[in-house]
Structures are given as structure tokens and as C-alpha cells.
Enzyme design. Sequence first.
Site, short mmCIF file in Angstrom:
data_model
loop_
_atom_site.label_atom_id
_atom_site.label_comp_id
_atom_site.label_asym_id
_atom_site.label_seq_id
_atom_site.Cartn_x
_atom_site.Cartn_y
_atom_site.Cartn_z
N ASP A 88 9.92 55.72 17.44
CA ASP A 88 9.22 55.05 18.56
C ASP A 88 9.30 56.00 19.76
O ASP A 88 10.11 55.79 20.67
CB ASP A 88 9.92 53.72 18.89
CG ASP A 88 9.93 52.78 17.69
OD1 ASP A 88 8.89 52.16 17.41
OD2 ASP A 88 10.98 52.71 17.02
N HIS B 76 12.80 50.37 5.79
CA HIS B 76 13.90 50.77 6.65
C HIS B 76 15.18 50.25 6.00
O HIS B 76 15.25 49.07 5.61
CB HIS B 76 13.79 50.10 8.02
CG HIS B 76 12.78 50.72 8.93
ND1 HIS B 76 11.48 50.90 8.60
CD2 HIS B 76 12.92 51.20 10.20
CE1 HIS B 76 10.85 51.46 9.62
NE2 HIS B 76 11.70 51.66 10.60
N GLU C 211 19.88 51.84 8.76
CA GLU C 211 19.77 52.26 10.17
C GLU C 211 20.98 51.70 10.90
O GLU C 211 21.73 52.43 11.54
CB GLU C 211 18.46 51.74 10.77
CG GLU C 211 18.27 52.10 12.24
CD GLU C 211 16.97 51.53 12.83
OE1 GLU C 211 16.38 50.61 12.24
OE2 GLU C 211 16.57 52.01 13.92
#
Length: 343
Positions: free
Chosen positions: A285, A203, A206
Amino acid sequence: MNETDRAPALNQLIDALPKAELHLHIEGTLEPEMMLALAERNGVSLPYETVEDVRRAYQFDSLQDFLDIYYLGMSVLINEQDFRDLTVAYLEKAADQGVRHAEIFFDPQAHTERGVAFETVLDGISAGLEHGRTSLGITSKLIMCFLRHLPEESAFEALACACKHKDRIAGVGLDSSEKGLPPALFSRVFAEARQEGFIPVAHAGEEGPAAYVAGALDDLQVQRVDHGVSALDDPALTARLAKQQTPLTMCPLSNLRLKGIPSLADSPVKRALDAGILVTVNSDDPSYFGGYVGDNYKAIAGPLKLEAEDLVTLAKNSFAASFLSNAEKQRHIAAVEEAARSY
Ligand code: ADE
Ligand code: ZN
């Protein structure tokens, strides 16, 4: 076609397109109903009594706001059966939205630090994936994420566990809180993971700056960047990602719900497509952000004024950016083309 006819037609196409999902945290698929049922089954106390209480808590102003609730929610996952049930429930929803292949993150440190054994987690998820393969026709790979808010030493412990299960873990990733935690903090554990044969992803960008995306490429040598939103702020980095064809796994509803973007019209997916980046759309998610993968495609189609051709490209990109073999990629891409022709 006018705007009123366009949305249902594009939604039909989105439903029909075969897709790969490449950015999905299995713990982030825990729906409130299952959270409460597992709390009861395992005698875990939660600060919520009803599904409505849980949903009311899903108001986030930042990534950290979400992570606090995400780690609390997963405290109900204790036994192998819980991880199996969670995985099967996700795969059933994914199958309904056209997913044919999933590359799934899991966060073992968030479980081992609560006393749940690494093998309990892995065996449960693996059993669910096997069900997905035999009963739903979904192939999968697992990516073990290091939690970047924990020290390097803890990541090395997770890596040692993963090394015993190379047959079931394809890659390593990096997730959790991003601000103030540059990828370089994990250079050594990523170097060892690559040496051991794990495919590296992370990641980056973000909430963190474009420099963290460059850091993921240079310091961790990732083969894919998860999110990468801020990379689009940097023209040189945008050009580099396009030139190298390093995939970005973007998650529009996640970005919206965590206030990374003010509206879906600001999602960088179309800018990334126009820049020639191998961008993909994913759900991150889904239980927390209000939509599975097909819902993410549908959510951006109108605000980004996507054409049918863009949606087909996104579905093809999802396979091209996967860790499947070239032959498997070609087979899936041909199926996307076939679905597009029948549309
Ligand atoms: N863990 C689960 N979801 C995440 C996200 N969107 N960013 C970072 N870590 C995560
Ligand atoms: Zn994520």
C-alpha cells in the site's frame, strides 16, 4: 567499492532494472492529495482538512490500525472515473520505478458494502489498466481479494460477481485482518474459485503464525503466498517453500510501518533468498507505507547488505513468480539480464 559509493551505484541499478509488482492493493495507492480532491468532488466528509492532517494519521502500531484508516480513505472512491484516476496515477508512478508488469489486488466487498456496484469498481480499474497498457507499456492482471474479516457468505457473493468477468479477473486473494482468522475459514470459497478457473493466492504470515502460511498452502492450495514473513520462523516450512518454489511476495516498508519487524535489517527478504525461496519485493500500500516498489528495493539494499547480484535475482524472481506465460517470463528475464549487463 566503499559504502559511500555503493548506495548510489545500487540505486542506479535498481532504477534500471525492469520489475514486476505482484503485491499491490490498488486502494492502497490513494495518495492524500487525491483523497482530498475526490472527497471534494464526491461530497464525502473526512476527518482531515489538509494533506498534512492525512499524513499525520499514518502512524500505525498494527495491521488493524492501518486497515481502519485504509477503509476510511477509500470511502472517497464512488464513481468509475475515480477508480480509473486511481489506477492511472499508480501506473504512472510504477512506470517511473521500472515496473513492466503488475498483478493488482482490489477489494470489491469494501466498495459494494458502501453501495458502490461491483461493475463500477471493475470498469474503472480496467479502464485505468488499459491506459497503462497502451500509454505506459505496462501489462497487468487483476486479483480480487476476499476480505477475511467478513463472513464466508459475503465472499461467495463477491465470487459470483467475479464469475461474470473472468475475462478481466485472473485470480482470487485473501486480505484484511489476519489474527484469529485462519485460511481454513475460506476453504470452500477458494475451492469454488479454483474450480471456476481463478488462480488462488492469499495473505498469510503477515501478523499470523507460520501455521497460517501452511494453511494457505494446504487448505486454500494457493500458488503464491502474500507476505509469508512468519514462515521463516519454521525451518520445515522454509524448506518446503524452497522445494516447491512457491513464491513469497514480501513488502519490507509495509512490515516496518505496521511493526511486523523492528527495523529493515530484520526484513526476512535476505533470509528467504539465502534459503532458496522464490522471494519478491513489492510495495503493498505505497501511499500509506512511504514507498513504491523501487523505493522498497532501495530501502532494504543497505540494511540487508544486498549485492548487485541479489537485486538482479529479486527482479528476475518478480517475473518468474508472476502469472505471465513462460514465453513472456523469459522475455522479461532477458531484459533484466540486459539491464544488469549495462550496469
Ligand atoms: N489490505 C490492504 N493492505 C493489506 C495488508 N498489508 N494486509 C492485509 N490486508 C490488506
Ligand atoms: Zn497486502
